[in-house]
Every structure is written in C-alpha cells, then in structure tokens.
Design a protein around this motif. Sequence first.
Motif, mmCIF file in Angstrom:
data_model
loop_
_atom_site.group_PDB
_atom_site.id
_atom_site.type_symbol
_atom_site.label_atom_id
_atom_site.label_comp_id
_atom_site.label_asym_id
_atom_site.label_seq_id
_atom_site.Cartn_x
_atom_site.Cartn_y
_atom_site.Cartn_z
ATOM 1 N N GLY A 141 -7.087 4.800 15.418
ATOM 2 C CA GLY A 141 -6.337 3.835 16.190
ATOM 3 C C GLY A 141 -5.015 4.446 16.635
ATOM 4 N N ASN A 142 -3.921 3.759 16.375
ATOM 5 C CA ASN A 142 -2.599 4.286 16.694
ATOM 6 C C ASN A 142 -2.035 5.152 15.579
ATOM 7 N N ALA A 143 -2.631 5.064 14.423
ATOM 8 C CA ALA A 143 -2.139 5.834 13.279
ATOM 9 C C ALA A 143 -2.634 7.261 13.375
ATOM 10 N N LYS A 144 -1.743 8.161 13.031
ATOM 11 C CA LYS A 144 -2.072 9.576 13.075
ATOM 12 C C LYS A 144 -1.538 10.261 11.827
ATOM 13 N N ASN A 145 -2.097 11.380 11.537
ATOM 14 C CA ASN A 145 -1.562 12.229 10.478
ATOM 15 C C ASN A 145 -2.215 13.595 10.599
ATOM 16 N N GLN A 146 -1.609 14.538 9.993
ATOM 17 C CA GLN A 146 -2.182 15.874 9.964
ATOM 18 C C GLN A 146 -1.720 16.588 8.712
ATOM 19 N N SER A 147 -2.483 17.553 8.317
ATOM 20 C CA SER A 147 -2.146 18.347 7.142
ATOM 21 C C SER A 147 -2.474 19.795 7.457
ATOM 22 N N SER A 148 -1.623 20.671 7.005
ATOM 23 C CA SER A 148 -1.788 22.093 7.322
ATOM 24 C C SER A 148 -1.801 22.914 6.048
ATOM 25 N N LEU A 149 -2.475 24.024 6.146
ATOM 26 C CA LEU A 149 -2.523 24.996 5.060
ATOM 27 C C LEU A 149 -2.274 26.363 5.666
ATOM 28 N N VAL A 150 -1.219 27.020 5.207
ATOM 29 C CA VAL A 150 -0.829 28.317 5.754
ATOM 30 C C VAL A 150 -1.415 29.411 4.885
ATOM 31 N N LEU A 151 -2.315 30.161 5.464
ATOM 32 C CA LEU A 151 -2.911 31.318 4.774
ATOM 33 C C LEU A 151 -2.506 32.566 5.538
ATOM 34 N N ILE A 152 -1.297 33.021 5.231
ATOM 35 C CA ILE A 152 -0.735 34.193 5.899
ATOM 36 C C ILE A 152 -0.125 35.081 4.834
ATOM 37 N N GLY A 153 -0.245 36.377 5.026
ATOM 38 C CA GLY A 153 0.396 37.312 4.102
ATOM 39 C C GLY A 153 -0.299 37.323 2.755
ATOM 40 N N ASP A 154 0.490 37.239 1.687
ATOM 41 C CA ASP A 154 -0.055 37.343 0.336
ATOM 42 C C ASP A 154 -1.011 36.196 0.032
ATOM 43 N N ALA A 155 -0.695 34.990 0.528
ATOM 44 C CA ALA A 155 -1.577 33.856 0.272
ATOM 45 C C ALA A 155 -2.960 34.097 0.868
ATOM 46 N N PHE A 156 -2.994 34.621 2.095
ATOM 47 C CA PHE A 156 -4.291 34.914 2.711
ATOM 48 C C PHE A 156 -5.000 36.039 1.973
ATOM 49 N N LYS A 157 -4.256 37.053 1.583
ATOM 50 C CA LYS A 157 -4.877 38.171 0.865
ATOM 51 C C LYS A 157 -5.516 37.695 -0.432
ATOM 52 N N ALA A 158 -4.875 36.763 -1.109
ATOM 53 C CA ALA A 158 -5.428 36.252 -2.354
ATOM 54 C C ALA A 158 -6.737 35.502 -2.099
ATOM 55 N N VAL A 159 -6.757 34.651 -1.050
ATOM 56 C CA VAL A 159 -7.984 33.916 -0.735
ATOM 57 C C VAL A 159 -9.081 34.870 -0.295
ATOM 58 N N LEU A 160 -8.712 35.842 0.547
ATOM 59 C CA LEU A 160 -9.705 36.810 1.018
ATOM 60 C C LEU A 160 -10.270 37.605 -0.144
ATOM 61 N N ALA A 161 -9.409 38.036 -1.077
ATOM 62 C CA ALA A 161 -9.886 38.783 -2.232
ATOM 63 C C ALA A 161 -10.813 37.925 -3.080
ATOM 64 N N GLU A 162 -10.463 36.652 -3.240
ATOM 65 C CA GLU A 162 -11.308 35.755 -4.022
ATOM 66 C C GLU A 162 -12.656 35.558 -3.346
ATOM 67 N N ALA A 163 -12.639 35.401 -2.010
ATOM 68 C CA ALA A 163 -13.907 35.229 -1.296
ATOM 69 C C ALA A 163 -14.783 36.475 -1.406
ATOM 70 N N GLU A 164 -14.167 37.648 -1.222
ATOM 71 C CA GLU A 164 -14.947 38.883 -1.344
ATOM 72 C C GLU A 164 -15.476 39.056 -2.765
ATOM 73 N N LEU A 165 -14.650 38.679 -3.766
ATOM 74 C CA LEU A 165 -15.100 38.768 -5.146
ATOM 75 C C LEU A 165 -16.281 37.843 -5.384
ATOM 76 N N GLN A 166 -16.245 36.639 -4.849
ATOM 77 C CA GLN A 166 -17.347 35.699 -5.034
ATOM 78 C C GLN A 166 -18.616 36.224 -4.376
ATOM 79 N N ARG A 167 -18.472 36.831 -3.187
ATOM 80 C CA ARG A 167 -19.663 37.394 -2.536
ATOM 81 C C ARG A 167 -20.254 38.525 -3.362
ATOM 82 N N LYS A 168 -19.365 39.401 -3.856
ATOM 83 C CA LYS A 168 -19.858 40.506 -4.693
ATOM 84 C C LYS A 168 -20.499 39.981 -5.971
ATOM 85 N N GLU A 169 -19.876 38.958 -6.579
ATOM 86 C CA GLU A 169 -20.432 38.382 -7.791
ATOM 87 C C GLU A 169 -21.806 37.776 -7.536
ATOM 88 N N TYR A 170 -21.946 37.153 -6.372
ATOM 89 C CA TYR A 170 -23.236 36.556 -6.060
ATOM 90 C C TYR A 170 -24.322 37.631 -5.951
#
Length: 1393
Positions: free
Chosen positions: A1043-1072
């Motif tokens: 309707g007229n109500a709005k909202n948004q939420s953001s997650l910044v994955l840049i720099g070290d934060a992105f590297k941590a997520v990427l490393a975790e994702a690659e680790l999960q793929r390797k573990e699988y």
Amino acid sequence: MSSKRAPFYQRRHKHFDQSYRNIQTRYLLQEYAARKTHEQKSDISEERRIRFAASLADVEEELRSARLLAREQLDRVTIQRMVEEQMALERYSIEESISRAPEILVRLRSHTVWEKMSVRLYFTVQGFPTPVVQWYKNEELISPASEPGKYSIESKYGVHMLEIHRANFDDTATYTAVATNVHGQVSTNAAVVVRRFRGDEEPYPGGILPINLPLPSEVCFTHIDVQFLERFGVTFGMEGETVTLKCALLITPDLTRLRPRAEWYRDDVLIKDSKWTKMYFGEGQAALSFTHLNKDDEGLYTLRIITKGGVTEYSAFMFVRDADALIAGAPGAPMDVKCYDANRDYVIVTWKPPNTASESPVIGYFVDRCEVGTENWVQCNDAPVKICKYPVTGLFEGRSYTFRVRAVNKSGISRPSRVSEAVAALDPVDLDRLQTVHLDGGREIVIYQDDIEGDVQIPGPPTNVHASETSKTYVVLSWEPPVPRGKEPLMYFIEKSVVGSGSWQRDNAQVAVRSPRYAVFDLAEGKSYIFRVLSANKHGISEPSEITPPIQAQETIGVPSAPGRVLATRNTKTSVVVQWDKPKHEEDLFGYYIDTSVVGTNHWEPCNHKPIKYNRFVVHGLTTGENYIFRVKAANAVGVSENSQESESITVQAALTCPSHPYGITLLNCDGHSMTLGWKLPKFSGGSPVLGYYIDKREAHHHNWHEVNSSPLKERIYTVEDLTENSFYEFKVAATNLAGIGLPSDPSEHFMCKAWTMPEPGPAYDLTFCEVRNTSLVLLWKAPVYSGNSPVTGYFVDYKEVDSEEWTTANEKQISHCYVEVNDLHEGKTYVFKVRAVNKAGIGKSSDISEPVLVEARPGTKEITADVDEEGNIYLAFDCPEVTEASEFTWCKSYEEITDLDKFNVETTGENSKLYLKNPDKMDLGTYSVAVSDTDGISSSFKMDEKELERLMTLSNDIKNPTIPLKSELAYEMFDKGEVRFWVQAESLSPNASFRFVINDKEVANSDHHRIKCDYSKGIIEMQMDQFTIENEGTYTVQIEDGNAKNQSSLVLIGDAFKAVLAEAELQRKEYLRKQGPHFLEYLYWEVTEDCEVLLICKVANTKKETFFKWYKDGSGLEVQELPDLQKGVCQLTIPRLSKKNQGDYKATVSDDRGQDVTTLDISGKVFDDIILAMSRVIGKSASPLKVHCTPEGIRLQCFLKYYADEMKANWYQKESKVSSSEKMRIGGSEEVAWLQLCEPTEKDRGKYTFEIFDGKESHKRMLDLSGQGRTLNILYCSVFGNPDPEVVWLWNDKKFELNEHYLVAMEHGNVSSFTIKGVSSEDSGKYSINVKNKYGGETVDVTVSVYKHGEEMPDIKPSQVAKPRIIPPPAQATAPPEKAKTTSTAEKSSRK
C-alpha cells in the motif's frame, strides 16, 4: 687574417682562418712563381711544381671563401633566431597588455531603401583577441551559404560590412551584429526598411535622379518582378515517402512571351526530371515532387526564378531519415551509388556510408548488380567489403547494368540503397579506334584501326602495366592494349609473383579478361607483389609485359581522424547552429555526420542522414526549451571516424536580441527642480534578462535629445534632476540586455516641471494584469510616490469597455492593498482600468489608463496545483511550457513577493516551478500567486484555506510516517552446498504487497540463479543464490511496499565482510564435495586423560568395509596395536607420556574407491605448550602434599605427581622468593615426583616452602612450613621392605608408646615409614627404635634424639650418621624365607630445638 668583420659572437676572441695560418706558405709560393717567370721554361719538373703551387693556392682561396660564407650564414641564422624569440616575447607582452573585451566604436545605422537596391550596413569594433562577428536577421543567424548570392560579408581593419544584394520586401527586418572574443560580447543593431514602389512614391531615393528630370507618367517595366507568396519550409521525410516542395509566386507582369524560367538545385547542383523527381512550373506556382524519397534526396533545395532582369531565389533544407529497418538494429542503407571506369567486363562501384548514431558500426557492404531489362539481382561479393568502393568483374560485354549496395553490421543487413544509373560494359577505347575517311561528294567511310594494321597473328605484349588503385583487399591493374593488336579479339592473362620468390602464378587461369583492367584479390597482407600481363588471341599468347614495380595491398588513405571542437549556438526556437573544427587530414572526405542527444538520456539520434561537405550545419526539428548536446564524425571511402568530443549542452531558444521598448512613462512626483518618472517593463526581453534602462530628455520644441544617465538603471523609477521650473519636458526610455540596447520608447507626453502641492495623493502607477480568465482578472499596481499631506488609506478601481464612455467602480469600499480581483466581466470583451488613491484629504489624481486587456483565457491555460511529494513535503506547483531562458518565476503571497526563506523554498527546473511550505501551519493560509516573466503575462493563483491545508497536512503525515515494521533485518544463511539464502521478515504482509531485491543498484529478477519467493503468511521474503562468487560483492537491499507503507533493509557485503562470506561459501562447497566419500566428521584434536595420557582423536563418517584408515607421524606410518573400528566413527591414538621426543606432524587418512580425506595436527610450538598446560592442570589438581624426606645430603621436599616433565611450568618458592637450582638448593624430579633438595640445611633454611604448577589459567600450589613455630620439626623415617610385608613398630627407650597428636607415624608409598614429633621438647630426648619383622625375621634400628634448649652448647653432629640395624631371628617354625624384613637406612635425626 680575413679582412672581413668577425661575427658578433667572436669579437672578443682571436679566431683566425686557414688563410692566416698558411700566409707564409702563400708568400713563398707567390715569390717562387714570380721568380720562375723570368727563368727558362725548359725544366719540366719546375713547371709542374709551379702549376701544383698555383693549384694549391686556388684551393686555399676557395676553402677560405667557403668558410667565410658558412660563417656569415651561421651568423645570419643565429641573429634571425634571436630576433624571432625577442619578437615573440614582445608580442606576448603586448597582447597581454592590450587584451580586452570587444568595444563598438561606430554602431550600425538604420536604412530605408527601395526594392531591388543594395544596402550596406557598417560598424566598427575593437578588441583583442580580434572579435569574431556574426550577423543576425530578426534573431536568425545569417549564412551566405544558405542563400547564395544574397549576402556578402566583409571584415577589414575592424570595420565590418554586411551587404544585402537586390533587397526585397522580405528583407525588412532588424539586423544585429554580435562581436565576441574570450573576454566578452557586444552587439549593435539597426533597422532596414525596404519600400515597395507605388504610383505616388518615387522609385529611387532623392539624389540618384536629377531633380529637374521629370518622371514618366507611366512606368515602363524593364524587368519582371517575382515575389514568393508562399514558401516551403524545412521539410522532414522518410525513405519511401512521397513529398512535394512548392512555392506560390506572384510574377509582375505576367507576359506569355517573357515567362521566367524555374530551376531547382540540390546543394547547388541542378536537378533534372527523372524517375525520382518531377518538376512543375506554371499557374503561379513552382513545385518539385519526389516519387520515392531516398537519403540521396537530402540536402539544401534552392528554387531560382530566372528572368531577364535577374534571379530571385529561395532555399530550405529537406531531411530524409532512414526507413524502419527490416531487422532490429540493422544499419541504414548506403547512398549515392555511382559507377566509373567501366570497360568490357569491369566497372568500379562507389557509395557513401550511412550514419549509425545508435546502431552498431558497419562492418562491411554487399554489392548487387542487375542487368537492365531484368529484375534478377546478383550479389557480386561473397564476403562484405570494408571500404566504400568495389571493382565488379565478370560483366558481359555490350550489356547494361545497374547496381545497389547493402550495409552489414552485427545485427543484420540494411535495406538496399537507391539503384545507380545504368552503365554499359563497353571499352571506351573502341571509339578512339574508329577512323572516318571523307570522300568527294560529302560521303564518308568509317573503318576500324584494325583494318589498316595489316595481318597480325600473335599480338604484342601489353604496355604501361601499373596499379591504378590499391586497397587492403585488392589491387586494380591497368594497362594499354598492344600496338598493333590485330583484328582478332584480344584476351589477357595476369600473372603475379611474391617479391623474391622467383615463381609466377596465373591469377585468371579460369576466366579470360577482355578489359585492360583487372582487380587482383586474395593478396597476403604485408607482402609485396610484382605483376605482368600477357595478351592472347586465337593464334597464340604474346610475350609477357614489363614487370611492374613491387606493389603491396594497402589503403592509400586511412580512416579520417575525429573532428575537433564542436560549438553549438542558438538559431531559432527549434534549431541550433553547430560548427566544428575540421580534422587534421581532410583529404578525400565525403563529409560529416552530426548526432544529437537530449542531455541525460544518452540516446543519440542522427541530425543529417547524408554527409555534408562544410563544417557548419543548422540542426532543425528540435524541441524548444530542451537541452541538447552534439557530436560530429567524418566519413570517407575507408569508413567513419571516431566521434568528436561532445559539445557543451545548449538550450534550444531563439538567439539573443535586444529587448523591446519600455512604455507607459508616467510622472509620479515633481518638486519644481526634479521629476520622478516611472515606466513599464518591455513586453519582450529579447531572450536575456533586462540589465537596465537609459533615459533621454529634451525640452519641448527642442530637437536634440540629452542623455540623463550614463550607466543603466536597475529600477523602473527614477528622479531626473537639474530641471528648469515651469518648463515642459518629454522623455523616452530604452532597455538593455546582453545583446545590446533596444529601441527607445515613444516620447512621453509633455510634463511641466512645477512643484506638486495638492493635499490629495498622486497617481498610482505600473498597472499590470495577471490571471486573465474568461470572466475575471487580477489588477496589480504600485502605491503613489507622492502621498499628499497625509498617508494613503485606500484605493478605488475603475474600469470600462474600450468602446464605452461609462466607467464602473469595481469596489464600493476602498481597499487598502495594491491588488484587486475583478469579476463578472464579459468574455471576449476588451477593458481598460485606472486606479485612484485616497487619503484624508480626499481622492487623488487617477493613474494613467492601462493598456487594453482582452478578457479571455489563454488556450492551454494552466493553474497552480497543490500536492505532497514522495517525501511528504507540501508544495504548490506551476508549469509553463512557454518559458524562455530569460523567464523568471515570481511567487507571491497576497500578491507580495515571497522573500522569507525560513518559511518557503522555491525550486525551479526548466518549465516547472515549485513553492515548498516549510513546517506549514495556520499562518500559511492565504492567496498564493505566481507570474512568469517574458511570457506575455502568464500567471496563476491558488487560495489556501483551512480545509485544503488540513488535507495536505494529513496526506503529508501519511506519506512521511507509514513504514512496514520488520521482525528481522536482511540477513544471510549458508547451506551445505555453498548456497546462500538472503532473507528478511516483516511483522505482517498483505497479499498485495510487492517487493524486489536490488544488488548494487540493479534489480534482480527471479531466475534459476536467484530464486526469490515470499511467504505472505509469515512475512518472510527470501532469495536463494546457488553459487556465491567474487562477482557478488556489494550491497544487498530488499525493498518492500505494501500500500502506502514502505520499508527496506540492506546488507553490506564489501571488503572483509564479503571475504568472510565468500570464504564460508567456498568452504561449504568444498565440504559438500568432501563428504561425498569417506571423510572426517571431526578433524584431528587432542585430549588429556586423568592418567595424563594424551589422546589424538578424530571422527569419521560415510565409511564402508573397504575403507582404509592409517596414522602417520612426520610422513612415516605408525604401527598401532589395534586398528580402529570405523563403524563406531571414532579413531584415537594414545601417547602415554608426552615429552619433546613426541613432537611432530601427526596425520590421519581415510580412503576408499570414492575418495580420500586427510586431517593433520602439528604437535609442536603452541599446540605442544597447550597440551603441557592441560597436563599441568590434571597434575596440579591431583598433586600430593609436600613431604619431607631426609637424605644423606640434607632435607628433600617432595611432591608426588601422576606425571612430571621438565617442560611443565613448575616452580619452588621459599617464603615469597622463587628458588633457583644451585648447589645449596637443587631442583629436580622424576616421572612421578618433583623435589627440592636442601643440602646441609641451616637456620637460614627455615620458613614456608611452596611448590607451584601453572596450567595457563591458574596456579596449583602445595605448601609446607619448616619453621616449626619456633621449634625444630623432627622426622624419623626409614625405608622398609620384605615379603610378605613386614610389621613396623616404633619404640621409645625400648618401650612402645601411644600414638597421638604429639607422635605421628605414617607409611608412605608403601615402603617408607616415618615418625614425626610435633612441638619437640627436652623430655622427648631418648633412644628411638624401629622394629620391622615378618615370619622370616626382621631388623631393628636405634636412633638417639637429643633435644637442647636455646643457648645450650651442642656437640658437633656429623651428617649422614647411619645406624646399623640389628638382626631379629625368624621364629623357629619358619622355613627358608623368600625375603626377610629389612631396613635400607637408618632414620636421620634432627635434634636442634
């Protein structure tokens, strides 16, 4: 030394040439030669010597002269260079000192001339750098190229001249000259009035004909007068359409025998009737019709009406855009297809490339041919040709062909071009071989050259073989036929050879060539070739021709460079003049293409569709008020250049002109020596804001006007000083802007300079109208300057229709403000108004009557609208499409300009203006209005009442406040395969809610790679990504709208934060992938048991019977007693007693046919230290209390441990001081005990002793006090052993004693018996014995204990006194014992009190 003057740079040095160095030699030679002239010449050797000497002297003289000449030339060059440098420096200094803006010294003068006369306009301007002058006619730029022969422009020594040839009635206009340089711009203008001859007017200005020469009563027409009544304008068409350009003409006189001739030109090329164009002239009109438009038809069209007396012409441009492409993205069709160099089987076809403004670049062209009389089109080239030229071969002699071209890009093929003119495949040389023989009687005989050449069998070789044309893809060879050639038809064979190869290859072995032209294809790039040609007929083949010089397939011209700086200037309300600098190399250019784009869109459209030759072009068809940028590219046969740099953005408006004249000059006050004047704004500002006003005055009946102010006035009210009382004056006012000073107003009425003394107020002034609608309008005015003898209290407004004599008062009661809305007017009627001011003395003088105003709403009238923007801000908005660059939006409240920036904010963009209300409240109620200047009175108003304000504030609150509450912000979750799930949860969502995921400002759609879904019942929105890679770095945002109500939420994955997520994702793929075979569920880790054993443990999973497990240390396999049971999933390796020798790299592997997994643990460094600390924790908690053990060396303090190693952090303390190992105190231990040896203890060794083990977190301490609270602690102990274990009995003076707190007996470690006396005293002196025995016998040991008081003298006691045991025989019934009870030592005594 040379007699010539030395150069200036050598005057201080002694430079000598060769003539000086050899002067003695020269004198000797001259003297020798003079003497020899008188001697006999018989001696031949002497004569030779003389000749040699003379030659030597000549050489020396020539050498000296050459050096002098070289030195003079060097001096001349050096001086010239110094002079040039000095002149450049002085020129720069002078230019810097004289640089200034343009200044007009002599302005243009207005002229009135008769038709068909020429008129010249002159003005003089100075400035540095030299100003650039442009001429305008009624705000339109004058270009001699647009109307050839009409205008001539000259500039000499700062004097600029515009000549208008054969002026006609349409040349009546205001002509403006604008001079511009880097420092500024000035302008001047003049009016040219062209009068048309009538019977009662003289046809020529006075002075041309003698005054006494009578004019004829009837006019004799010596020429035909042609006038254009209706003209075709700038025309826009599309390929395939039918268009007609026509003009309506008035021809005077219209004589049948002297009819004028009409000629049409396109770009100054005469047009003739064809199947594409049809011309008509007659019945008062001239027309040019196009049956099927092509881009070839684009250009400047000129209609010239030619009569006996001259030429009358008119020109306008016609644009022809591409037809819609058959394939989306395909280029436009090529144009201007022409053929040349035709021969028996060969012709060269050329064309011009299309303009690709928004399409991808052209990569090549296909050439098609069609035999005349058929409709069968044949493609001539298999692969696209890259340049706009192609040699077509394989034609049939004697047949005629037409050609067309199609362009190709990566999207597809264009429509075909317009077909070329038909060309015949004939040898033009054949006509030259015809000869005509003239006979008597006028008869002629035509014979061929072949008939008189005789009988030629085998032809001779061709001559003059050369490359007439080269490109990257082919070389065209040309040659001359052999002479004589014979009667038989000739054919030619072409051979080629790579330079240096020595071998020849025939190029046309399959097809014979009949033309003395041939295009050789398939040449290797970068290699040079030589060619030769052989001629042949039915009798045989000739010898080869002479070999050509080396020829390489390469372009003789390249792609043109981009044009230089692009400058766009104003022209009209729908056109712009674009000029640019030509490229550095402009040879062989077809012309230029111009593209345009609306600022901010980055969408380019072509301005012209056919190359133009000159570097100036008027772009038509633009939107007024829109901002455009332009770019240019050059085209030649090789291709199209890169785009030039973009021009500065320009708003499409008419070129600047001077403002129109002010009007309504009113006398507002007079004190007898000065007059206060007021006047109204010019109706048109000329495209630029009015900068000020100039006033001229003169007394009545005087002819000369006098300047009142030298600098422009900013306000429209001014007091003229220094006037003569009771004199009459008249005034006129001129406005000025950037373009210059406009025409002055009409002179005012005569004002008498007499002081005003009446008690009533003076007139109101500056009456203006706004918000003119069908039945109402708003009248505004300014308060009187002269208020009388009391302040003005109100106003009455009167009005009447123009044709009426009766005035009507609009308000019954006087109004206090300077505006009034007049209603109940009649639509379509014209009214005039006046205002009367009132004070206590009465009604004053009425204002001047306003100009007439038509009560009728302007078509398309727009009103002010009230709304709330997306951010909840309340605003009033007004749109004005008629706005110009000089226009300004003026917002008012109660018709007074708004200046309170704390309450209001005005934002104007182009034709839209908004008034924002900051923190609106009830104080903002009232009438708001807006007026737009320079638009002929466009205005509007809006009444803000309480109800409207409440509505807007409610809407603003709803927009500002509503948000969708979130249970959780955007987060991510990692799955086993490396999949990443981004999710956010709202408190609640309706089924109509919408959402979107945005990654790095780009919306992501639901796909196989981004699976997006929403659970409306739970309010969960999620996006699952199958693969998370390095390209996914950025900001992730989910935007929700319900309707007229709005909202948004953001997650910044840049720099070290992105590297941590990427490393975790690659680790999960390797573990699988790892877990698809046998693998370690838990990697190798260590534990310490309660027995101080170290266990290396790992857990495995997904095993089977064939799975193999192995332990390694430092790369070598370890043999274990028992293989682990993999089905249980736990594998462990035990290290019983960890020490340094156990350090190393431990590894465990598990493998089978599905794969292998490895886990490692490096037990060294920190890991080893951590294990030791863990063992220390177990040991420290289970350590025994400190024990005292007497040894021959002294006292030993012992702590019994489960395991002890030197690597453990164990320390001994005496009192609070750490004990270090020394000869006096030795520290040591074994695997189960840690001890401190006190050698030969003394009084100083008394005190509290502490044994400490640190496990990294806490300290484990065991303490023992050897101070005895002032008394010596006596410990008697003895090591006993026997089998079976012996009975131990302690005796005092050979008697048993009762054990209590004073006497303590203990058995430690199973073989040490100790006897302790607490709080010894002198009564405890005596003999102490220990009796040990079993069934096989025993022993007794006696020890004497002497206790002395302090101060008593003690005998010297030798250390290490060991009592000798006495044997106790076994009982009689005992047999030979396995081992009788024994004592290994006698307890030592300590007898110091």
